[in-house]
Design a protein around this motif. Structure first.
Motif, PDB file in Angstrom:
ATOM      1  N   ALA A   1      12.464  27.824  57.665  1.00 44.95           N
ATOM      2  CA  ALA A   1      13.569  28.390  58.352  1.00 44.95           C
ATOM      3  C   ALA A   1      14.927  27.217  57.854  1.00 44.95           C
ATOM      4  O   ALA A   1      15.857  27.835  57.591  1.00 44.95           O
ATOM      5  N   LYS A   2      14.473  26.017  58.103  1.00 50.13           N
ATOM      6  CA  LYS A   2      15.491  25.159  57.634  1.00 50.13           C
ATOM      7  C   LYS A   2      16.081  25.076  56.322  1.00 50.13           C
ATOM      8  O   LYS A   2      17.111  24.979  55.750  1.00 50.13           O
ATOM      9  N   ARG A   3      15.002  25.254  55.405  1.00 52.60           N
ATOM     10  CA  ARG A   3      15.041  25.411  54.050  1.00 52.60           C
ATOM     11  C   ARG A   3      16.076  26.698  53.678  1.00 52.60           C
ATOM     12  O   ARG A   3      16.958  26.603  52.851  1.00 52.60           O
ATOM     13  N   LEU A   4      15.596  27.857  54.264  1.00 55.31           N
ATOM     14  CA  LEU A   4      16.316  28.980  54.216  1.00 55.31           C
ATOM     15  C   LEU A   4      17.843  28.796  54.517  1.00 55.31           C
ATOM     16  O   LEU A   4      18.735  29.423  53.872  1.00 55.31           O
TER      17      LEU A   4
ATOM     18  N   THR B   1      19.728  26.287  54.019  1.00 51.05           N
ATOM     19  CA  THR B   1      20.443  25.795  53.321  1.00 51.05           C
ATOM     20  C   THR B   1      20.979  26.652  52.182  1.00 51.05           C
ATOM     21  O   THR B   1      21.951  26.361  51.412  1.00 51.05           O
ATOM     22  N   GLU B   2      20.256  27.768  51.819  1.00 52.09           N
ATOM     23  CA  GLU B   2      20.430  28.721  51.033  1.00 52.09           C
ATOM     24  C   GLU B   2      21.484  29.794  51.635  1.00 52.09           C
ATOM     25  O   GLU B   2      22.636  30.090  50.933  1.00 52.09           O
ATOM     26  N   MET B   3      21.507  29.950  53.066  1.00 50.31           N
ATOM     27  CA  MET B   3      22.215  31.074  53.420  1.00 50.31           C
ATOM     28  C   MET B   3      22.342  30.606  54.989  1.00 50.31           C
ATOM     29  O   MET B   3      21.494  30.627  55.725  1.00 50.31           O
TER      30      MET B   3
ATOM     31  N   ARG C   1      14.072  33.772  46.372  1.00 46.95           N
ATOM     32  CA  ARG C   1      14.287  32.678  45.511  1.00 46.95           C
ATOM     33  C   ARG C   1      13.774  31.233  46.167  1.00 46.95           C
ATOM     34  O   ARG C   1      13.429  30.614  45.443  1.00 46.95           O
ATOM     35  N   ALA C   2      14.113  31.266  47.495  1.00 51.44           N
ATOM     36  CA  ALA C   2      13.637  29.996  48.303  1.00 51.44           C
ATOM     37  C   ALA C   2      12.219  29.873  48.181  1.00 51.44           C
ATOM     38  O   ALA C   2      11.628  29.047  48.368  1.00 51.44           O
TER      39      ALA C   2
END
Lengths: 275, 423
Positions: free
Chosen positions: B114-117, B119-121, B165-166
């Motif tokens: 969730a943290k990584r996602l 960063t994208e949105m 994409r992530a």
């Protein structure tokens, strides 16, 4: 040299150049000289004029567990790393100088590359690689990493020595019936020993002064001398640091003198031969 | 070479081998020797492969690794790879997603995905957390309707595109970020927003500071090396010790000394005040100036040694010839002598530049936040924020620049083979 027919402008420039060069030499040497007297300061400021002379800071570092532990760690890691670098580097240098194969230049460049890769990158890479193997925070890991950093110096000095080595001596030994191993220990090794010792000194100095890789790799109990100095300078720079620095300066002077002596000795041998 | 091949194995040759033609025997001996030499190189090559090349390769790979979403929602990431990115994902993919979210609820893997996602949105983290909490869906609802009921964003194509994409195994995200760029919603490369664009600044600073240090070393190193060449051997050897002693002294000792010298009550300030040049002590350390002074001091021998070895090889005859032909001294120096020193200038300058690009200790101890170079940020992301992707991406950029210069350097210094340390 100044010629007798030099013009006044040339004369002025000649002396100006000497003064400038003298100032640059002062710039080089002053920082090393200035810290030595301060280690004998009797009060706790690193400033001139000094209050008085005493040995209290030397007593403090000798009595301190932290510094003694740091010295012990350095004396475990650096000699071991040097030995590893010298053995592997010397063997490889002999192979490199005597052989000729495609890609030799590239291989040499790769073997020397630890000298130019930014140390932080080596530190992070080795840490991330060693951690899952249980080598982070171990003496083995620290020794291996320090050996990597020392190898390029062994290779450059030993290959340089070997290039001036007269291979006919090996052929002479072989023709007199010595086997390759005996030839290596009785003929090759004594002649290239100065190069190996200089390479070893470089590798030792590199490891003994290494702080970045140690910063990443060593556990708190494995702080080496430079690592402890790094912490000391960062937290509170006291005359105790100056005392450690003085000891290190004495050590590096000794290493430099050894190296100079070796260089002059081998130069003498070389010129003696050509005569 | 012929002499070598003739003497080497003759004495040891077996009688059976003696029967073979000389040519074959020679070839055999050659091959054996070649193998021996390779065997001598092999231990070091293997050692460096395992403790140097492999770890660095693994670090560089981390700059494109994308493990978070793959780790938190592996099956969903897998399923989304087959989705064409148009409209909404098919029901089968949704089923995988809902099942996986239910199972992963509360795990740390899901949290890092969730943290990584996020960063994208922006807002993706709360979307994931909210959805995981609200599952399972009531019986009988269609999956898409149920998800839309939890949050209408699940009905938007963009939400799923971001996750697809992530979820890819590799990403250019960190590498682009290290160059102040990012991917927009359509996957095009665009410049990063101003508050995220800090890295080009850092890299530019690294280059600039290295350049200044290199120039300082050249300006100080050239006259000194020239003097050392022109003096008789005995005195030049003596003065050379003054160059080599700092070279052999621990960097930390020199950093400590510079702090002592440059601090506000230090000798330099005292001297300047005594001379009446300044009234108030100058701030000479813990700023850019202090870093420049100490780095120049540390790297100066690396400039002097190659310069000296090149100057030593320049015959004074050319200079005398020029002067005897009527060329004025300064012009003959500049037109005749100086061009011959250029190989040394380049070798020394490149070496100093390469080494200063990787500097970490000196700026860390003698500089403020504005003096930190690329290495500092690599260490920072490794130790403080544990953002290995970013640490790896910055390492890739720094290493790329260093190696490029190193290749130029070895082309240059390769012929002379006079690395500064060889002395």
């Amino acid at each position: 040299m100044l010629q007798a027919y030099a013009s006044p402008l040339e004369r002025t420039w000649f002396y100006a150049h000497r003064v400038i060069a003298g100032l640059i030499l002062l710039f080089l040497i002053l920082p090393i000289l200035v810290i030595v007297p301060l280690s004998f300061n009797s009060d706790s400021f690193l400033m001139y004029p000094m209050a008085g002379a005493s040995l209290r800071w030397y007593e403090e570092i000798i009595g301190s567990d932290v510094w003694r532990n740091a010295l012990m760690n350095s004396l475990i890691v650096s000699p071991a790393a040097t030995l590893l670098a010298v053995v592997l580097g010397t063997l490889a240098s002999i192979g490199l100088v005597r052989s000729d194969f495609p890609g030799k230049a590239l291989l040499t460049a790769i073997l020397i590359s630890p000298m130019v890769v930014p140390v932080v990158i080596v530190g992070v890479a080795v840490y991330l690689f060693f951690a899952p193997l249980g080598l982070a925070g171990s003496y083995t890991g620290l020794i291996l990493a320090h050996a990597v950093l020392g190898v390029p110096f062994v290779i450059t000095t030993v290959t340089a020595t070997l290039q001036g080595f007269d291979y006919n001596l090996v052929r002479a030994a072989a023709s007199l019936g010595a086997n390759p191993v005996l030839t290596f220990f009785r003929v090759t090794l004594p002649l290239v020993a100065p190069g190996i010792v200089s390479g070893g000194l470089f590798a030792f100095a590199t490891s003994f002064d290494e702080v970045v890789v140690t910063l990443f790799l060593a556990s708190p109990g494995q702080a080496t001398l430079p690592r402890q100095m790094f912490a000391g300078i960062r937290e509170n720079i006291s005359p105790a640091i100056a005392a450690v620095a003085t000891i290190l300066i004495v050590l590096s002077t000794l290493m430099l003198l050894t190296l100079e002596w070796l260089r002059q000795r081998s130069e003498k041998l070389r010129t003696g031969k050509s005569r | 070479m012929t002499a070598t091949t003739l003497t080497a194995p003759a004495a040891a040759a077996e009688p059976a081998e003696r029967a073979l033609p000389l040519k074959t025997r020679l070839k055999r001996a050659e091959r054996r020797k070649k193998l021996l030499h390779l065997a001598l190189i092999a231990p070091l090559a293997v050692f460096l492969l395992l403790t140097f090349l492999w770890p660095i390769g693994a670090l560089l790979k981390r700059s494109v690794d994308n493990p978070e979403v793959r780790g938190g929602l592996p099956a969903t990431a897998e399923a989304l790879e087959h989705w064409n990115g148009q409209g909404l994902p098919p029901a089968s993919t949704l089923a995988v997603f809902v099942k996986e979210m239910e199972a992963a609820h509360g795990t740390t893997e899901l949290a890092s995905a969730a943290k990584r996602l996020n960063t994208e949105m922006t807002g993706y983290r709360s979307l994931i957390m909210k959805t995981a909490r609200s599952l399972p869906l009531p019986d009988g609802t269609k999956l898409q309707d149920g998800l839309n009921a939890i949050d209408p964003r699940w009905g938007e194509t963009h939400t799923w595109q971001v996750m697809a994409r992530a979820g890819q195994p590799y990403t250019s995200y960190c590498l682009l970020a290290a160059l102040d760029h990012t991917l927009d919603a359509d996957g095009a490369i665009v410049a990063a927003t101003e508050d995220q664009a800090i890295y080009l600044d850092v890299l530019g600073r690294t280059f600039w500071m290295s350049l200044v240090v290199t120039l300082c070393c050249l300006v100080l190193g050239f006259p000194l090396a020239y003097l050392l060449t022109s003096l008789p051997t005995r005195s030049s050897n003596l003065l050379m010790i003054l160059v080599l002693l700092p070279f052999w002294t621990s960097i930390l000792v020199r950093v400590a000394s510079w702090i002592v010298l440059l601090q506000s009550g230090g000798l330099v300030n005292q001297a300047l005040q005594a001379l009446g040049l300044i009234d108030e002590p100058l701030q000479l350390v813990f700023n850019r100036l202090g870093v420049y002074i100490a780095m120049t001091h540390i790297l100066l021998p690396f400039m002097i040694l190659p310069l000296y070895s090149v100057m030593k090889g320049i015959s004074p005859i050319y200079l005398r010839a020029a002067q005897s032909l009527g060329c004025p001294p300064f012009q003959s120096f500049w037109k005749v002598y100086f061009p011959q020193t250029l190989p040394g200038v380049f070798a020394g300058a490149l070496l100093v530049f390469i080494l200063s690009m990787g500097y970490y200790i000196t700026p860390a101890l003698l500089g403020g936040p504005q003096e930190q170079m690329a290495s500092y940020f690599i260490a920072f992301y490794t130790n403080e924020t544990i953002n290995w992707g970013m640490a790896a991406a910055l390492s890739t950029v720094l290493l790329g620049a260093t190696l490029l210069l190193y290749i130029v350097y070895s082309r240059y210094a390769g012929q002379g083979r006079n690395t500064a340390k060889a002395r």
